[in-house]
Design a protein around this motif. Structure first.
Motif, PDB file in Angstrom:
ATOM      1  N   ARG A  58      -3.129   4.020  -2.735  1.00  0.00           N
ATOM      2  CA  ARG A  58      -2.472   3.317  -1.632  1.00  0.00           C
ATOM      3  C   ARG A  58      -2.177   1.863  -2.008  1.00  0.00           C
ATOM      4  NH1 ARG A  58      -6.172   6.264   1.675  1.00  0.00           N
ATOM      5  NH2 ARG A  58      -7.545   4.433   1.732  1.00  0.00           N
ATOM      6  N   VAL A  59      -3.138   1.236  -2.662  1.00  0.00           N
ATOM      7  CA  VAL A  59      -2.922  -0.152  -3.098  1.00  0.00           C
ATOM      8  C   VAL A  59      -1.780  -0.221  -4.086  1.00  0.00           C
ATOM      9  CG1 VAL A  59      -3.957  -2.089  -4.349  1.00  0.00           C
ATOM     10  CG2 VAL A  59      -5.292  -0.867  -2.625  1.00  0.00           C
ATOM     11  N   LEU A  60      -1.709   0.744  -4.995  1.00  0.00           N
ATOM     12  CA  LEU A  60      -0.634   0.757  -5.978  1.00  0.00           C
ATOM     13  C   LEU A  60       0.731   0.934  -5.314  1.00  0.00           C
ATOM     14  CD1 LEU A  60       0.153   0.716  -8.952  1.00  0.00           C
ATOM     15  CD2 LEU A  60      -0.236   3.189  -9.037  1.00  0.00           C
ATOM     16  N   ARG A  61       0.805   1.844  -4.312  1.00  0.00           N
ATOM     17  CA  ARG A  61       2.068   2.040  -3.598  1.00  0.00           C
ATOM     18  C   ARG A  61       2.477   0.785  -2.841  1.00  0.00           C
ATOM     19  NH1 ARG A  61      -0.038   7.375  -2.630  1.00  0.00           N
ATOM     20  NH2 ARG A  61      -0.920   6.666  -0.643  1.00  0.00           N
ATOM     21  N   LEU A  62       1.495   0.135  -2.212  1.00  0.00           N
ATOM     22  CA  LEU A  62       1.813  -1.111  -1.507  1.00  0.00           C
ATOM     23  C   LEU A  62       2.292  -2.185  -2.476  1.00  0.00           C
ATOM     24  CD1 LEU A  62      -1.138  -1.311   1.075  1.00  0.00           C
ATOM     25  CD2 LEU A  62       1.261  -0.770   1.533  1.00  0.00           C
ATOM     26  N   ALA A  63       1.672  -2.239  -3.651  1.00  0.00           N
ATOM     27  CA  ALA A  63       2.093  -3.229  -4.643  1.00  0.00           C
ATOM     28  C   ALA A  63       3.509  -2.940  -5.116  1.00  0.00           C
ATOM     29  CB  ALA A  63       1.118  -3.227  -5.816  1.00  0.00           C
ATOM     30  N   ARG A  64       3.835  -1.677  -5.310  1.00  0.00           N
ATOM     31  CA  ARG A  64       5.197  -1.325  -5.722  1.00  0.00           C
ATOM     32  C   ARG A  64       6.207  -1.681  -4.640  1.00  0.00           C
ATOM     33  NH1 ARG A  64       4.301   4.691  -8.478  1.00  0.00           N
ATOM     34  NH2 ARG A  64       3.233   3.941 -10.383  1.00  0.00           N
ATOM     35  N   ARG A  65       5.858  -1.389  -3.378  1.00  0.00           N
ATOM     36  CA  ARG A  65       6.766  -1.728  -2.290  1.00  0.00           C
ATOM     37  C   ARG A  65       6.961  -3.242  -2.197  1.00  0.00           C
ATOM     38  NH1 ARG A  65       4.478   2.246   2.543  1.00  0.00           N
ATOM     39  NH2 ARG A  65       5.053   4.236   1.537  1.00  0.00           N
ATOM     40  N   ALA A  66       5.855  -3.986  -2.342  1.00  0.00           N
ATOM     41  CA  ALA A  66       5.969  -5.442  -2.291  1.00  0.00           C
ATOM     42  C   ALA A  66       6.811  -5.963  -3.447  1.00  0.00           C
ATOM     43  CB  ALA A  66       4.571  -6.073  -2.325  1.00  0.00           C
ATOM     44  N   GLY A  67       6.628  -5.375  -4.648  1.00  0.00           N
ATOM     45  CA  GLY A  67       7.439  -5.787  -5.782  1.00  0.00           C
ATOM     46  C   GLY A  67       8.906  -5.485  -5.583  1.00  0.00           C
ATOM     47  N   ALA A  68       9.199  -4.283  -5.035  1.00  0.00           N
ATOM     48  CA  ALA A  68      10.598  -3.925  -4.782  1.00  0.00           C
ATOM     49  C   ALA A  68      11.213  -4.838  -3.734  1.00  0.00           C
ATOM     50  CB  ALA A  68      10.678  -2.463  -4.332  1.00  0.00           C
ATOM     51  N   TYR A  69      10.455  -5.146  -2.692  1.00  0.00           N
ATOM     52  CA  TYR A  69      10.969  -6.049  -1.661  1.00  0.00           C
ATOM     53  C   TYR A  69      11.220  -7.435  -2.225  1.00  0.00           C
ATOM     54  CZ  TYR A  69      11.178  -8.784   2.626  1.00  0.00           C
ATOM     55  OH  TYR A  69      11.559  -9.657   3.614  1.00  0.00           O
ATOM     56  N   GLY A  70      10.277  -7.915  -3.057  1.00  0.00           N
ATOM     57  CA  GLY A  70      10.466  -9.229  -3.668  1.00  0.00           C
ATOM     58  C   GLY A  70      11.688  -9.276  -4.565  1.00  0.00           C
ATOM     59  N   ARG A  71      11.886  -8.216  -5.364  1.00  0.00           N
ATOM     60  CA  ARG A  71      13.067  -8.180  -6.232  1.00  0.00           C
ATOM     61  C   ARG A  71      14.355  -8.135  -5.416  1.00  0.00           C
ATOM     62  NH1 ARG A  71       9.585  -4.760  -9.162  1.00  0.00           N
ATOM     63  NH2 ARG A  71      10.492  -2.912  -8.170  1.00  0.00           N
ATOM     64  N   SER A  72      14.345  -7.382  -4.315  1.00  0.00           N
ATOM     65  CA  SER A  72      15.555  -7.329  -3.481  1.00  0.00           C
ATOM     66  C   SER A  72      15.845  -8.685  -2.863  1.00  0.00           C
ATOM     67  CB  SER A  72      15.383  -6.274  -2.391  1.00  0.00           C
ATOM     68  OG  SER A  72      14.329  -6.623  -1.497  1.00  0.00           O
ATOM     69  N   ARG A  73      14.796  -9.401  -2.467  1.00  0.00           N
ATOM     70  CA  ARG A  73      15.007 -10.725  -1.888  1.00  0.00           C
ATOM     71  C   ARG A  73      15.553 -11.693  -2.925  1.00  0.00           C
ATOM     72  NH1 ARG A  73      16.320 -10.538   2.771  1.00  0.00           N
ATOM     73  NH2 ARG A  73      16.925  -8.511   1.945  1.00  0.00           N
ATOM     74  N   VAL A  74      15.035 -11.588  -4.161  1.00  0.00           N
ATOM     75  CA  VAL A  74      15.524 -12.459  -5.235  1.00  0.00           C
ATOM     76  C   VAL A  74      16.993 -12.174  -5.532  1.00  0.00           C
ATOM     77  CG1 VAL A  74      15.281 -12.986  -7.690  1.00  0.00           C
ATOM     78  CG2 VAL A  74      13.243 -12.810  -6.254  1.00  0.00           C
TER      79      VAL A  74
END
Length: 296
Positions: free
Chosen positions: A11-27
């Protein structure tokens, strides 16, 4: 237990991936907006530069205020200490009975306290309230009056060497931390070395510095908001005609040959609109000539 730990890690890994994807989309969105919007670039640049300027000015102003407050407090504290030393020397002159020394020190301490209270009532004490300490042997001696444990050892060595010295020291008294400006001086009218220390609380100065910091912080934030709004309004005045010109050019390229820009005023943007209208009229005339030639 291992399965629960593994599930939690997934679950932590999935949340980290989602956060990374969201951060990349924002960038990516920020980069696109930065490339395409002149108004955003100007506003963001103004905000960044203004933040740097406000931060530097705030730090310089804060340091100047702290230095001035500390210097004023130190000078007034040293002058007050020398005045109290004169009172102590007159009270302790000719002392010889070592057994009565603690009582004499206590009496002198009461005299100093009462004198300082009278001075503060008349407004003569510029350094503020203080705690007096008299000692004939340092922290480990019983021949002391006042909270000698609050005086640091380094300052005591200077006073024992017949030097007037001062030090800013923080004392933890039953969980309450108080910062003092401590001034030490020798009492030279007795046959036995005696030192006098005055402990001036820095509470008022710390409150003043805290108020200044809060004022600078709030003022800086308000100034940044105002500068951002001003830069946004000014940039919009330039960008809006450019966007109108771009839209008119797109419609003209789509076949609306009668498309023209409104001309208001005599500034640079108005001259740009006049030049565009002349160019559009010339192109429209040439196209009409080509159409007539084609008909013939």
């Amino acid at each position: 237990m291992k399965q629960q730990i593994l599930a939690f890690a997934l679950r932590v890994l999935r949340l980290a991936r989602r956060a990374g994807a969201y951060g990349r989309s924002r960038v990516v969105a920020f980069g696109t907006l930065w490339r395409r919007s002149l108004q955003f670039r100007v506003t963001a640049s103004t905000l960044a530069l203004s933040s740097a300027v406000v931060f530097v000015l705030g730090m310089v102003l804060q340091n100047q205020i702290i230095t001035r407050l500390t210097e004023t407090k130190r000078q007034a504290a040293i002058a007050q200490t020398l005045q109290v030393v004169s009172t102590a020397e007159s009270e302790l002159v000719g002392i010889s009975d070592q057994d009565a020394l603690p009582d004499r020190l206590q009496n002198v301490l009461k005299k100093i306290t009462s004198t300082s209270s009278d001075d503060q009532g008349s407004g003569a004490s510029a350094a503020g309230a203080f705690e007096p300490v008299l000692t004939a042997g340092g922290t480990s001696s019983t021949d002391s009056a006042g909270p000698i444990w609050k005086v640091p050892d380094g300052l005591q060595r200077f006073a024992e060497a017949n030097q007037v010295a001062y030090q800013t020291h923080t004392v933890d008294d039953a969980g309450t931390r108080t910062t003092y400006l401590i001034v030490g001086a020798p009492v030279t009218s007795t046959g036995r070395p005696i030192q006098l220390y005055l402990l001036f609380p820095m509470t008022a100065e710390q409150n003043t510095v805290q108020t200044v910091q809060n004022t600078l912080l709030v003022g800086g934030l308000v100034l940044l908001v105002l500068l951002t709004g001003i830069s946004n309004i000014v940039t919009r005045q330039v960008v809006r005609p450019v966007r109108s010109a771009a839209a008119a050019a797109a419609r003209f390229a789509g076949g609306e040959l009668d498309e023209r820009l409104p001309v208001t005023g005599e500034d640079d943007l108005s001259r740009l609109a006049v030049s565009y209208n002349e160019m559009a009229a010339s192109i429209q005339h040439q196209i009409r000539q080509l159409e007539e030639f084609g008909t013939l």
